[in-house]
Design a protein around this motif. Structure first.
Motif, PDB file in Angstrom:
ATOM      1  N   TYR A 196     -11.879   4.106  -8.964  1.00  0.00           N
ATOM      2  CA  TYR A 196     -10.544   2.881  -8.810  1.00  0.00           C
ATOM      3  C   TYR A 196      -9.396   4.265  -8.228  1.00  0.00           C
ATOM      4  CZ  TYR A 196     -12.364   1.670 -13.459  1.00  0.00           C
ATOM      5  OH  TYR A 196     -13.417   1.165 -14.867  1.00  0.00           O
ATOM      6  N   THR A 197      -9.345   3.205  -7.187  1.00  0.00           N
ATOM      7  CA  THR A 197      -7.906   3.462  -6.296  1.00  0.00           C
ATOM      8  C   THR A 197      -6.880   2.806  -6.310  1.00  0.00           C
ATOM      9  OG1 THR A 197     -10.173   3.083  -4.820  1.00  0.00           O
ATOM     10  CG2 THR A 197      -7.100   3.449  -3.900  1.00  0.00           C
ATOM     11  N   TYR A 198      -5.805   4.231  -6.816  1.00  0.00           N
ATOM     12  CA  TYR A 198      -4.285   3.342  -7.331  1.00  0.00           C
ATOM     13  C   TYR A 198      -3.192   3.418  -5.855  1.00  0.00           C
ATOM     14  CZ  TYR A 198      -6.393   4.608 -11.910  1.00  0.00           C
ATOM     15  OH  TYR A 198      -7.736   4.065 -12.743  1.00  0.00           O
ATOM     16  N   TYR A 199      -2.739   3.071  -6.475  1.00  0.00           N
ATOM     17  CA  TYR A 199      -1.953   2.024  -5.091  1.00  0.00           C
ATOM     18  C   TYR A 199       0.010   2.359  -6.062  1.00  0.00           C
ATOM     19  CZ  TYR A 199      -6.016  -0.241  -3.053  1.00  0.00           C
ATOM     20  OH  TYR A 199      -6.952   0.052  -3.027  1.00  0.00           O
ATOM     21  N   SER A 200       0.452   3.096  -5.113  1.00  0.00           N
ATOM     22  CA  SER A 200       2.213   3.130  -5.622  1.00  0.00           C
ATOM     23  C   SER A 200       3.042   0.968  -5.288  1.00  0.00           C
ATOM     24  CB  SER A 200       2.997   3.582  -4.482  1.00  0.00           C
ATOM     25  OG  SER A 200       2.894   2.581  -3.090  1.00  0.00           O
TER      26      SER A 200
ATOM     27  N   HIS B  82      -0.106  -2.996  -2.686  1.00  0.00           N
ATOM     28  CA  HIS B  82      -1.503  -2.348  -2.735  1.00  0.00           C
ATOM     29  C   HIS B  82      -1.849  -1.712  -1.163  1.00  0.00           C
ATOM     30  CE1 HIS B  82      -3.953  -4.152  -6.227  1.00  0.00           C
ATOM     31  NE2 HIS B  82      -3.334  -3.643  -6.285  1.00  0.00           N
ATOM     32  N   SER B  83      -0.550  -1.334  -0.518  1.00  0.00           N
ATOM     33  CA  SER B  83      -0.302  -0.895   0.764  1.00  0.00           C
ATOM     34  C   SER B  83      -0.444   0.811   0.217  1.00  0.00           C
ATOM     35  CB  SER B  83       0.574  -1.262   1.281  1.00  0.00           C
ATOM     36  OG  SER B  83       2.065  -0.893   0.831  1.00  0.00           O
ATOM     37  N   ASN B  84      -0.110   1.323  -0.205  1.00  0.00           N
ATOM     38  CA  ASN B  84       0.013   2.426  -0.808  1.00  0.00           C
ATOM     39  C   ASN B  84      -0.548   3.118  -0.747  1.00  0.00           C
ATOM     40  OD1 ASN B  84       0.874   5.587   0.680  1.00  0.00           O
ATOM     41  ND2 ASN B  84       2.304   5.028  -1.073  1.00  0.00           N
ATOM     42  N   GLU B  85      -1.734   4.103  -0.596  1.00  0.00           N
ATOM     43  CA  GLU B  85      -2.490   4.649  -1.838  1.00  0.00           C
ATOM     44  C   GLU B  85      -2.584   5.766  -2.447  1.00  0.00           C
ATOM     45  OE1 GLU B  85      -6.878   5.467   0.078  1.00  0.00           O
ATOM     46  OE2 GLU B  85      -6.484   2.845   0.277  1.00  0.00           O
TER      47      GLU B  85
ATOM     48  N   TYR C  43      -7.293   8.519  -6.873  1.00  0.00           N
ATOM     49  CA  TYR C  43      -8.505   8.182  -7.237  1.00  0.00           C
ATOM     50  C   TYR C  43      -8.723   8.582  -8.781  1.00  0.00           C
ATOM     51  CZ  TYR C  43      -8.000   7.564  -2.038  1.00  0.00           C
ATOM     52  OH  TYR C  43      -7.647   6.941  -1.021  1.00  0.00           O
TER      53      TYR C  43
ATOM     54  N   TYR D  33      -4.300  -1.005  -9.426  1.00  0.00           N
ATOM     55  CA  TYR D  33      -5.407  -0.196  -8.766  1.00  0.00           C
ATOM     56  C   TYR D  33      -5.685  -1.331  -8.388  1.00  0.00           C
ATOM     57  CZ  TYR D  33      -6.864  -1.443 -13.401  1.00  0.00           C
ATOM     58  OH  TYR D  33      -7.340  -1.445 -15.000  1.00  0.00           O
ATOM     59  N   THR D  34      -7.505  -0.901  -7.680  1.00  0.00           N
ATOM     60  CA  THR D  34      -8.214  -1.869  -7.504  1.00  0.00           C
ATOM     61  C   THR D  34      -9.424  -0.821  -8.186  1.00  0.00           C
ATOM     62  OG1 THR D  34      -9.004  -0.853  -5.332  1.00  0.00           O
ATOM     63  CG2 THR D  34      -7.369  -2.950  -5.212  1.00  0.00           C
TER      64      THR D  34
END
Length: 85
Positions: A34-38, A42-45, A48, A67-68
């Motif tokens: 999982y990648t989490y964003y602000s 979804h431009s700023n990771e 995880y 997240y993705t």
């Protein structure tokens, strides 16, 4: 001394029980990252989370609502689908 022997026996029995339970736990057939964003762009990771084929798991950074998820088969890590095995 009797208390020590009783405690030692209890610990030994517990360890055997944990070993049996540990063998019964199945490893995942897929791994997830999982990648989490602000924010929704979804431009700023910012964080995880992962669950890997070997059962390893963890998180780092900040967990958010944005997240993705990447999912990969646990095929013995013989493919080049993802470098984490």
């Amino acid at each position: 001394m009797k208390l020590f022997k009783t405690a030692a026996l209890a610990v030994a029995v517990s360890m055997v029980g944990l070993a049996v339970v540990g063998d019964a736990i199945a490893l995942p057939v897929e791994q997830y990252v999982y990648t989490y964003y602000s924010d929704a762009s979804h431009s700023n990771e910012v964080g995880y989370k992962w669950l890997l084929c070997g059962g390893e798991h963890g998180t780092t950074g900040t967990i958010t609502a944005y997240y993705t998820v990447e999912k990969f088969n646990c095929d013995g890590c013989n493919s080049n689908t993802y470098p984490i095995c």
